[in-house]
Design an enzyme around this catalytic site. Structure first.
Site, PDB file in Angstrom:
ATOM      1  N   TYR A  23       2.776  -4.720  -6.830  1.00 24.83           N
ATOM      2  CA  TYR A  23       2.389  -3.666  -6.044  1.00 24.83           C
ATOM      3  C   TYR A  23       2.497  -2.188  -6.496  1.00 24.83           C
ATOM      4  CZ  TYR A  23       1.948  -7.450  -2.539  1.00 24.83           C
ATOM      5  OH  TYR A  23       1.520  -8.540  -1.858  1.00 24.83           O
ATOM      6  N   ARG A  35       0.814  -1.060   0.082  1.00 21.72           N
ATOM      7  CA  ARG A  35       0.102  -0.063  -0.198  1.00 21.72           C
ATOM      8  C   ARG A  35       0.792   1.400   0.109  1.00 21.72           C
ATOM      9  NH1 ARG A  35      -5.635  -1.468   1.374  1.00 21.72           N
ATOM     10  NH2 ARG A  35      -5.578  -3.729   2.367  1.00 21.72           N
TER      11      ARG A  35
HETATM   12  N1  LIG Z   1       0.286 -12.879  -1.428  1.00 19.56           N
HETATM   13  C1  LIG Z   1      -0.896 -12.213  -1.599  1.00 19.56           C
HETATM   14  O1  LIG Z   1      -1.697 -12.702  -2.570  1.00 19.56           O
HETATM   15  C2  LIG Z   1      -0.968 -10.916  -0.812  1.00 19.56           C
HETATM   16  C3  LIG Z   1      -2.482 -10.264  -1.007  1.00 19.56           C
HETATM   17  C4  LIG Z   1      -2.617  -9.088  -0.241  1.00 19.56           C
HETATM   18  C5  LIG Z   1      -1.692  -8.839   0.738  1.00 19.56           C
HETATM   19  N2  LIG Z   1      -0.434  -9.338   0.711  1.00 19.56           N
HETATM   20  C6  LIG Z   1       0.605  -8.832   1.537  1.00 19.56           C
HETATM   21  O2  LIG Z   1       0.254  -8.718   2.769  1.00 19.56           O
HETATM   22  C7  LIG Z   1       0.361  -7.384   3.074  1.00 19.56           C
HETATM   23  C8  LIG Z   1      -0.810  -6.805   4.195  1.00 19.56           C
HETATM   24  O3  LIG Z   1      -2.045  -6.994   3.341  1.00 19.56           O
HETATM   25  P1  LIG Z   1      -3.264  -5.651   3.825  1.00 19.56           P
HETATM   26  O4  LIG Z   1      -2.547  -4.471   3.789  1.00 19.56           O
HETATM   27  O5  LIG Z   1      -4.385  -6.077   3.250  1.00 19.56           O
HETATM   28  O6  LIG Z   1      -3.192  -6.191   5.266  1.00 19.56           O
HETATM   29  P2  LIG Z   1      -3.876  -5.788   6.650  1.00 19.56           P
HETATM   30  O7  LIG Z   1      -2.634  -5.299   7.707  1.00 19.56           O
HETATM   31  O8  LIG Z   1      -5.078  -6.547   7.143  1.00 19.56           O
HETATM   32  O9  LIG Z   1      -4.692  -4.228   6.480  1.00 19.56           O
HETATM   33  C9  LIG Z   1      -3.831  -3.040   6.130  1.00 19.56           C
HETATM   34  C10 LIG Z   1      -5.005  -1.888   6.026  1.00 19.56           C
HETATM   35  O10 LIG Z   1      -6.073  -2.003   7.331  1.00 19.56           O
HETATM   36  C11 LIG Z   1      -5.935  -0.518   7.689  1.00 19.56           C
HETATM   37  N3  LIG Z   1      -6.117  -0.224   9.036  1.00 19.56           N
HETATM   38  C12 LIG Z   1      -7.178   0.113   9.629  1.00 19.56           C
HETATM   39  N4  LIG Z   1      -7.254   0.410  11.006  1.00 19.56           N
HETATM   40  C13 LIG Z   1      -5.832  -0.117  11.114  1.00 19.56           C
HETATM   41  C14 LIG Z   1      -5.180  -0.320  12.194  1.00 19.56           C
HETATM   42  N5  LIG Z   1      -5.883   0.009  13.686  1.00 19.56           N
HETATM   43  N6  LIG Z   1      -4.174  -0.985  12.257  1.00 19.56           N
HETATM   44  C15 LIG Z   1      -3.616  -1.539  11.395  1.00 19.56           C
HETATM   45  N7  LIG Z   1      -4.088  -1.338   9.934  1.00 19.56           N
HETATM   46  C16 LIG Z   1      -5.262  -0.687   9.981  1.00 19.56           C
HETATM   47  C17 LIG Z   1      -4.552   0.099   7.024  1.00 19.56           C
HETATM   48  O11 LIG Z   1      -4.975   1.340   7.055  1.00 19.56           O
HETATM   49  P3  LIG Z   1      -3.649   2.598   7.550  1.00 19.56           P
HETATM   50  O12 LIG Z   1      -2.408   2.369   6.709  1.00 19.56           O
HETATM   51  O13 LIG Z   1      -4.385   3.909   7.461  1.00 19.56           O
HETATM   52  O14 LIG Z   1      -3.219   2.043   8.842  1.00 19.56           O
HETATM   53  C18 LIG Z   1      -4.675  -0.540   5.693  1.00 19.56           C
HETATM   54  O15 LIG Z   1      -5.273   0.021   4.875  1.00 19.56           O
HETATM   55  C19 LIG Z   1       0.490  -6.608   1.941  1.00 19.56           C
HETATM   56  O16 LIG Z   1       1.096  -5.372   2.291  1.00 19.56           O
HETATM   57  C20 LIG Z   1       1.246  -7.425   1.226  1.00 19.56           C
HETATM   58  O17 LIG Z   1       2.532  -7.504   1.395  1.00 19.56           O
HETATM   59  C21 LIG Z   1      -0.183 -10.598  -0.017  1.00 19.56           C
END
Ligand SMILES: NC(=O)c1ccc[n+]([C@@H]2O[C@H](COP(=O)([O-])OP(=O)(O)OC[C@H]3O[C@@H](n4cnc5c(N)ncnc54)[C@H](OP(=O)(O)O)[C@@H]3O)[C@@H](O)[C@H]2O)c1
Length: 304
Positions: free
Chosen positions: A52, A22
Site C-alpha cells: 500500500y 488509501r
Molecule cells: N486484499 C486485497 O486484495 C484488497 C484489495 C483492495 C483493498 N483492500 C483493503 O480494503 C480496504 C478498503 O478498500 P477500498 O478503499 O477500495 O474500499 P471502500 O470502502 O469500498 O472505498 C473507499 C473509497 O470510496 C470513497 N467514498 C466515496 N463516498 C464514500 C462514502 N460516503 N463513504 C465511504 N467512502 C466513500 C472513499 O473516498 P473518501 O476517502 O473521500 O471517503 C474511498 O476512495 C483497503 O483500504 C484495503 O485495506 C484489500
C-alpha cells in the site's frame, strides 16, 4: 460496534475494520483524525499491506502506508496492545509477480514490523495466491515468524476454497481469514451460489470458521456506488432504507455485508473521518431478509 468471531478459536473482531490502502497522501493530522474516528466507533482493527502506497510520489517504495500510519500515530505500547494490526505480504513489485517463498514471506513480514514500528503483527495474510506456492515452505515461514513472536495469527486473501485447502495442508497454524472482494455491486460470492456456480467459498468459510473479510465494500464499476449515477436503483433503495433507519446510505451498504450469516468483516477504505463514522454505523443495523434481497436485486444482481 457489533463484534464477530475471528477464526474458529474464540477470538473476536469488530464487524468493520479500517483499511489503510488509501492513506499514502494523507497528512499526519488526517491519519490521526481517521484513527481517532475509528477508535471512537469501536474499530480496533487496522488492515495494511506491504504494497500500500507503492509508487506514491515522494514515497518510500513498499511499506509506505505502514510507515505513514506508524509515524503519524506514534502509538504508546499500551495503545498498540489495544489494537489489531493486520498486514499482507506476497506481492512482488520488481519484477511483478507473487512470491510465497520462505525467504520472501519472512523478509517482507520483518520489513512490515519495522515500518509499523511494532514488535509483533497480530495477523499476517498472504495477499494473493502464488501459482508457484509450496505449502510446506509457507508453513515453515509461518512457524518461524510465530515461534519468534513476530506474528500471532495467519490468513490469506483472494483465495479460492481449493487454494485455501492446499495451503492449509502444509501449514500447521489454522488460517483464520480470507480477505476477498465483496460488495453490493461486486456480489459474485453470493450470486454464484444462487446459480450453482462458484466454489462455495462462503459455505466453506462458515463450515470451517474462517472469517471472510470483504474488501472494497462500497466499490462498484468506476469507483464507489454510493451516490453514483451509474447505480440509480441501488441508490434509491439504499436511501429509502437509510431514511427509515436513520443512518447514511453507506451504512446500509455495510449492513448488507454484515447481515450475512457468515459474519463477514467489512474492510472500509475511506480516509474521511465523517465517512468512516457514517459507514461504520451499518454494523449495528440489522437488515430484514426482505431488505437484504431487495438491495441485492437493486444493485442489478441476478436471482435465477
Ligand atoms: N486484499 C486485497 O486484495 C484488497 C484489495 C483492495 C483493498 N483492500 C483493503 O480494503 C480496504 C478498503 O478498500 P477500498 O478503499 O477500495 O474500499 P471502500 O470502502 O469500498 O472505498 C473507499 C473509497 O470510496 C470513497 N467514498 C466515496 N463516498 C464514500 C462514502 N460516503 N463513504 C465511504 N467512502 C466513500 C472513499 O473516498 P473518501 O476517502 O473521500 O471517503 C474511498 O476512495 C483497503 O483500504 C484495503 O485495506 C484489500
Amino acid at each position: 460496534m457489533q463484534r464477530i468471531p475471528f477464526g474458529p478459536a474464540g477470538a473476536d473482531a469488530p464487524a468493520v475494520a479500517a483499511g489503510m490502502m488509501r492513506i499514502a497522501g494523507a497528512s499526519d493530522a488526517e491519519i490521526r483524525e481517521l484513527y481517532t474516528a475509528a477508535r471512537g466507533v469501536g474499530i480496533d482493527f487496522f488492515d495494511h499491506a506491504d504494497i500500500y502506497g507503492f509508487g506514491h510520489p515522494g514515497g518510500t517504495g513498499t511499506h509506505h502506508c505502514e510507515r505513514r500510519f506508524a509515524r503519524a500515530l506514534r502509538l504508546s505500547p499500551a495503545e498498540r496492545s489495544e489494537i489489531t494490526l493486520q498486514t499482507k505480504v506476497g506481492i512482488q513489485t520488481d519484477p511483478p509477480g507473487y512470491d510465497h517463498s520462505y525467504r520472501h514471506i519472512v523478509a517482507a513480514a520483518e520489513a512490515s514490523l519495522e515500518a509499523l514500528e511494532t514488535d509483533y503483527l497480530d495477523v499476517l495474510l498472504l495477499h494473493r495466491p502464488d501459482a508457484l506456492v509450496e505449502p510446506e515452505e509457507v508453513g515453515r515461514a509461518f512457524d518461524h515468524l510465530h515461534a519468534a513472536g513476530k506474528v500471532r495469527a495467519f490468513g490469506v486473501s483472494n483465495c479460492t476454497v481449493g487454494q485455501m485447502r492446499l495451503l492449509q495442508g502444509g501449514v500447521d497454524k489454522q488460517l483464520l481469514s480470507n480477505q476477498v472482494q465483496f460488495s453490493l455491486a461486486r456480489a459474485r460470492l453470493v450470486a454464484d451460489g444462487f446459480a450453482g456456480r462458484g466454489d462455495g467459498l462462503v459455505e466453506y468459510a462458515r463450515a470451517e470458521g474462517v472469517t471472510l473479510q470483504a474488501w472494497s465494500p462500497l466499490q462498484g464499476d468506476g469507483g464507489t456506488f454510493i451516490g453514483s449515477p451509474a447505480y440509480p436503483e441501488l441508490n434509491a433503495e439504499l436511501s429509502r432504507i437509510a431514511a427509515a433507519r436513520g443512518v447514511a446510505p453507506s451504512a446500509v451498504a455495510i449492513a448488507w455485508i454484515t447481515r450475512h450469516p457468515a459474519k463477514m468483516q467489512a474492510v472500509l477504505g475511506t480516509t474521511n473521518a465523517a465517512h468512516l463514522r457514517e459507514a461504520a454505523a451499518g454494523a449495528d443495523v440489522e437488515l430484514s431478509r426482505e431488505e437484504w434481497y431487495s438491495l441485492y436485486r437493486a444493485a442489478g444482481n441476478p436471482l435465477p
